[in-house]
Design an enzyme around this catalytic site. Sequence first.
Site, PDB file in Angstrom:
ATOM      1  N   HIS A 106       0.835  -1.210   0.000  1.00  0.00           N
ATOM      2  CA  HIS A 106       0.000   0.000   0.000  1.00  0.00           C
ATOM      3  C   HIS A 106       0.869   1.260   0.000  1.00  0.00           C
ATOM      4  O   HIS A 106       1.829   1.351   0.769  1.00  0.00           O
ATOM      5  CB  HIS A 106      -0.886  -0.033   1.246  1.00  0.00           C
ATOM      6  CG  HIS A 106      -2.047   0.906   1.189  1.00  0.00           C
ATOM      7  ND1 HIS A 106      -1.900   2.274   1.293  1.00  0.00           N
ATOM      8  CD2 HIS A 106      -3.361   0.684   1.027  1.00  0.00           C
ATOM      9  CE1 HIS A 106      -3.099   2.839   1.208  1.00  0.00           C
ATOM     10  NE2 HIS A 106      -4.001   1.893   1.040  1.00  0.00           N
ATOM     11  N   GLY A 154       5.110  22.508  10.129  1.00  0.00           N
ATOM     12  CA  GLY A 154       6.456  21.974  10.306  1.00  0.00           C
ATOM     13  C   GLY A 154       7.406  22.344   9.187  1.00  0.00           C
ATOM     14  O   GLY A 154       7.016  22.977   8.216  1.00  0.00           O
ATOM     15  N   PRO A 176      13.100  11.707  10.504  1.00  0.00           N
ATOM     16  CA  PRO A 176      14.094  10.722  10.038  1.00  0.00           C
ATOM     17  C   PRO A 176      13.597   9.275  10.015  1.00  0.00           C
ATOM     18  O   PRO A 176      14.059   8.489   9.201  1.00  0.00           O
ATOM     19  CB  PRO A 176      15.260  10.899  11.014  1.00  0.00           C
ATOM     20  CG  PRO A 176      14.727  11.689  12.169  1.00  0.00           C
ATOM     21  CD  PRO A 176      13.626  12.523  11.619  1.00  0.00           C
ATOM     22  N   THR A 177      12.673   8.922  10.900  1.00  0.00           N
ATOM     23  CA  THR A 177      12.165   7.541  10.876  1.00  0.00           C
ATOM     24  C   THR A 177      10.656   7.464  10.647  1.00  0.00           C
ATOM     25  O   THR A 177      10.147   6.423  10.257  1.00  0.00           O
ATOM     26  CB  THR A 177      12.462   6.817  12.209  1.00  0.00           C
ATOM     27  OG1 THR A 177      11.880   7.576  13.285  1.00  0.00           O
ATOM     28  CG2 THR A 177      13.961   6.669  12.444  1.00  0.00           C
ATOM     29  N   GLY A 179       8.762   9.884   8.796  1.00  0.00           N
ATOM     30  CA  GLY A 179       8.314  10.525   7.561  1.00  0.00           C
ATOM     31  C   GLY A 179       7.396  11.701   7.789  1.00  0.00           C
ATOM     32  O   GLY A 179       7.738  12.654   8.499  1.00  0.00           O
TER      33      GLY A 179
END
Lengths: 306, 306
Positions: B90, B171, B177-178, B180
């Site tokens: 997906h 933002g 970093p992990t 997304g």
Amino acid sequence: MQRRRDRHVAQLVECVPNFSEGRRRPVIDALAGAVEQTPGVRLLDVQADESHNRCVISFIGDLDGVARAALAAARRAVDLIDMNVHAGEHPRLGAVDVIPLVPIAGVSMEACITAARALGAALWQELRIPVFFYAEAATRAQRRRLPDIRKGEYEGLPARLADPDWVPDVGEPTPHPTAGVTVVGARRMLIAYNVNLRTGDVDIAKRIAKAVRESSGGLPAVQAMGVRSTAGQAQVSMNLLDYTTTPVHRAYEAVQAEAARHGVEILESEVVGLIPLDAVAEAARVFLRLRSFDRQQILEAKLMEE
Amino acid sequence: MQRRRDRHVAQLVECVPNFSEGRRRPVIDALAGAVEQTPGVRLLDVQADESHNRCVISFIGDLDGVARAALAAARRAVDLIDMNVHAGEHPRLGAVDVIPLVPIAGVSMEACITAARALGAALWQELRIPVFFYAEAATRAQRRRLPDIRKGEYEGLPARLADPDWVPDVGEPTPHPTAGVTVVGARRMLIAYNVNLRTGDVDIAKRIAKAVRESSGGLPAVQAMGVRSTAGQAQVSMNLLDYTTTPVHRAYEAVQAEAARHGVEILESEVVGLIPLDAVAEAARVFLRLRSFDRQQILEAKLMEE
């Protein structure tokens, strides 16, 4: 979670007593007030019909609550209604004409029958009203159907009760001097369902009614008659006494098929009063050919039941 | 009566976040547990798909409660999911891939949009996840649809966020970093509705899907694709994005009409997951030609809402 338990519907019974008063608003209000003031019970609906001179009060609660509310309203009815001066279109036997108990959730038909019998005993003990049990609570076959019990009406009661076949289930075989007799029972939820035809010919509606009703060999648990609707159409007016036996869509399709024989189409149908969610979901399921449709897939049903 | 007030459903919102984990059961349990432990929220459903490597958690509560529960689950997802090692069928952008808020009762779409915007701000402030707003909460037209936002997926995010057209709504333009990026929004309740055909020819289902879906000129608010069902039939798999615009019966009848062009009949249909009561009642109303049918005539609906 605690919240889940709070939402759980433990025991829910609908009670739909019919009283022989549909014109004097203060009397109707007093009957409804007696229900509303009973703890543990919620008043759903009050329908009064002037030509029938009759009112129908719907309320819900647990078995104990609805029995107490029905008894409280019966007390008021005995005070305020004198059957010797009552006249109306609808057949009737007493001031508190009929009290049906209808299991809705978390309660068996058996428990409703037991409660109906206890309520009948209380009507005699406290108010001296003789009682017949009917429908699922009937003590013999010929007392299952209201039309059979009501033959001769209030005015014929002294002769009727003297007949050994019609000794009351509770109380002495003499009608209450002003309140007559009460019929108490337990039954499944009934759906009042009318189909209006694209014709004014009531004779066609009568023929269709005869074809679809159980008493003349039609669909099981269906009562039907042909009448004229208030808007002037021919109407097949039905009571679906057990929608798990004959669901709404089957009654609709039977009327449609019979109407086609007369070259007539269905204009529209209507549900009078309340219909259980399961009956609505079943109609959607059948027409949409839904595979394995579960009532719990209906968001609101899921919210309510857990 | 006091009881009536207790039963009143004040504000009810469904939240259906999708997380990028469909295989590691302890992770899925931790996400669901974070929801379940949030006061004022009720967990409805957890669906994990291994091939998608994705899970969908459904819960309800008031706006404040569901926002707190979504944030609590997002916290766990950031701890436990590393998108740099995630693979699945997906399309996805982040560990907390999408958080839709769905108004159910006693709350406006406008209030859900406001809550979605506040939730997006909290995801950035507390977890440093950049956020896109979508559906009714979108800030521009090209961000309304998830497929548009998801182009390039997680792996393409650094390039995507550098594009001035794809600056996040909240933002900095650099992916976590992990974890997304997260997409947050408000939408109407969606009905996942499949129609199975009396054929195994998936090509016919694909042609029907193209004819009925909005994006190629079909029914409004309908997404559709042709696939093979698990039982091997050709299936038109649809999302009804707004059942007040295109109700279930109209989708059914459109597929039926298109199928007839190919000489194919409908075998059955199915609702995947939840469906609102109003959508079920509308299908029954249409097929039974019910006149002036009111949701309040459904016993359970009446019991729930007062």
